[in-house]
Design an enzyme around this catalytic site. Structure first.
Site, short mmCIF file in Angstrom:
data_model
loop_
_atom_site.label_atom_id
_atom_site.label_comp_id
_atom_site.label_asym_id
_atom_site.label_seq_id
_atom_site.Cartn_x
_atom_site.Cartn_y
_atom_site.Cartn_z
N LYS A 110 38.85 40.73 46.66
CA LYS A 110 39.15 40.83 48.09
C LYS A 110 39.88 42.11 48.44
CE LYS A 110 39.28 35.93 49.37
NZ LYS A 110 40.14 34.82 49.86
N ARG A 111 40.64 42.64 47.50
CA ARG A 111 41.41 43.86 47.84
C ARG A 111 40.49 45.05 48.10
NH1 ARG A 111 41.93 43.49 42.32
NH2 ARG A 111 41.29 45.33 41.11
#
Length: 464
Positions: free
Chosen positions: A239-240
């Site tokens: 997700k980062r």
């Protein structure tokens, strides 16, 4: 033999682009060989599985048009079948009940770790002759104690596992629910899967599953383990790194063709070719040519592909996806031919979301003016040409880009101005800024009533 592949996601979160690439490879392999592609939802983890995640999988596959031939099947609807096969293995002496407590197993694990041994079950209950009372047992598979398992991987080549490294896998918990590695085996067996194409994080499960299949007398499928996708920074995609859910890419304005074209090239190539139609992917894809090493995600490359498809796909087709973006923004686009917007904005946008945001002045009743653009272009020198142009456009009987172009030229000649001295104030008046597609087609699409009203408002802003 009919080729049968499957995509078997767990509905415990979003549909990850890594999963989509695996689904794509499985779908392409089945299509290339005129086989069958199966969708199976592995939802036995009831604590983490959600209906929303199931829907996200179905929506993502539909958006990408990766249609399944059979399914979707749900593991939670097959518990009777799993219990039947567990009982078969028990009856045939190929599985056994294990009564070991968690405390004993934890102590065993700690001892093995201290001795720098690989943690594994020691088989204490394997030859038990009597069942202890008051303990609800698990069921373990009797893994072979010698020999080796050779995974003839279509991507990685032969990968060898010694059976001494594989312990007796739990196939049913103490409450009777089957475990992941067992349900996968029964499903692949019952669904006659010939080729299992999945992420290489499953590679260590494969020899265990092969041993269970062999114990059941099943024909083993062929396996292909696809390497993981890394982010731009070389770390595992997460997700980062931004959008990793396929539906995030839909929301951000990517076309499904661009996403599929990009993912098929992550780890696979056909010469130097970069652009692949769906049919070319089917015709040319070769699972044995997939690179065995991880691939790095490159967002700029995806953006380049997306713009290519926005420019080259039929505008009417792209317009449907543009409407999705406008609907999400609450924009009513019924009065504007969206295919025409696509034609003039595709060169200026990398995503459909960007295209929608850059096109708001076509749809809104009023524009938001950029202050710097107003100060520079809506000057006293521009007032009379704008007033005259507004009158001429209001009286224009043939509302076409060519007729509008002629009126702009006429006013420029009338006031002895260069074309830009009329066109740019007009652009600011009707769009609010200094950047737009060609002004004649822009004005045409905005429409007569809106154009005249905007010119009048712009003139009112000019200092007297």
């Amino acid at each position: 033999m009919t080729i049968r592949t499957r995509f078997a996601p767990s509905p415990t979160g979003y549909l990850h682009v890594g999963g989509v690439r695996t689904a794509l490879f499985s779908w392409l392999y089945a299509r290339k060989h005129h086989g069958t592609f199966i969708l199976r939802i592995e939802d036995t983890d009831r604590e983490r599985s959600t209906d929303e995640s199931v829907q996200a999988i179905l929506d993502g596959m539909a958006w990408l048009n990766l249609a399944h031939d059979e399914g979707p099947f749900y593991q939670t609807q097959r518990f009777d079948r799993y219990r039947e096969v567990i009982q078969q293995l028990l009856d045939e002496g190929k599985a056994y009940h294990c009564y070991c407590s968690k405390e004993r197993l934890e102590t065993l694990r700690n001892q093995q770790m201290a001795n720098k041994e690989k943690p594994r079950y020691d088989g204490q209950c394997r030859h038990l002759t009597h069942a202890p009372e008051g303990i609800q047992p698990v069921v373990r598979f009797k893994n072979p104690v010698d020999g080796e398992v050779v995974v003839a991987d279509l991507i990685k080549g032969n990968v060898v596992f010694k059976n001494t490294e594989l312990d007796d896998l739990i196939i049913a918990r103490s409450d009777g629910t089957p475990t992941y590695n067992f349900t996968v085996v029964v499903d692949d067996w019952d669904m006659r899967i010939t080729h299992v194409i999945r992420g290489d994080d499953h590679l260590n499960n494969t020899p265990r599953q092969m041993n269970i299949l062999a114990a059941l007398g099943a024909t083993l499928p062929q396996y292909a383990h696809v390497p993981m996708i890394l982010g731009d920074d070389g770390q595992r995609l997460s997700k980062r790194h931004g959008a990793v859910s396929v539906l995030n890419y839909q929301e951000q304005g990517f076309l499904p063709e661009a996403v599929l074209n990009y993912l098929v090239r992550l780890g696979w190539a056909h010469g130097d070719q970069e652009i692949f139609s769906r049919q070319e992917m089917i015709d040319l894809f070769d699972i044995s040519q997939v690179n065995g090493k991880p691939s790095a995600f490159n967002t700029e490359k995806l953006l380049w592909l997306n713009q290519h498809y926005m420019k080259t796909n039929p505008p009417e087709q792209v317009a449907d996806f543009l409407k999705f973006q406008l609907d999400r923004m609450g924009i009513d686009a019924r009065d504007i031919p969206l295919a025409e917007i696509v034609k003039i904005q595709a060169e200026r946008s990398k995503t459909l979301k960007e295209m929608a945001e850059n096109s708001l002045y076509f749809f809104n009743d009023a524009v938001t003016f950029d202050e710097k653009a107003v100060q520079k272009n809506l000057t006293q020198d521009a007032a009379n040409p704008l007033i005259e142009l507004g009158k001429r456009l209001e009286n224009l009987t043939e509302w076409t880009a060519a007729a509008i172009h002629a009126e702009i030229h006429h006013v420029a000649a009338q006031f002895d101005l260069k074309l830009g001295k009329v066109a740019q104030p007009l652009r600011v008046a009707v769009t609010g800024g200094t950047v737009s597609p060609p002004i004649d087609i822009t004005v045409f699409l905005i429409g007569k009533m809106r154009t005249v009203a905007r010119i009048q408002r712009a003139v009112s802003l000019i200092p007297k």
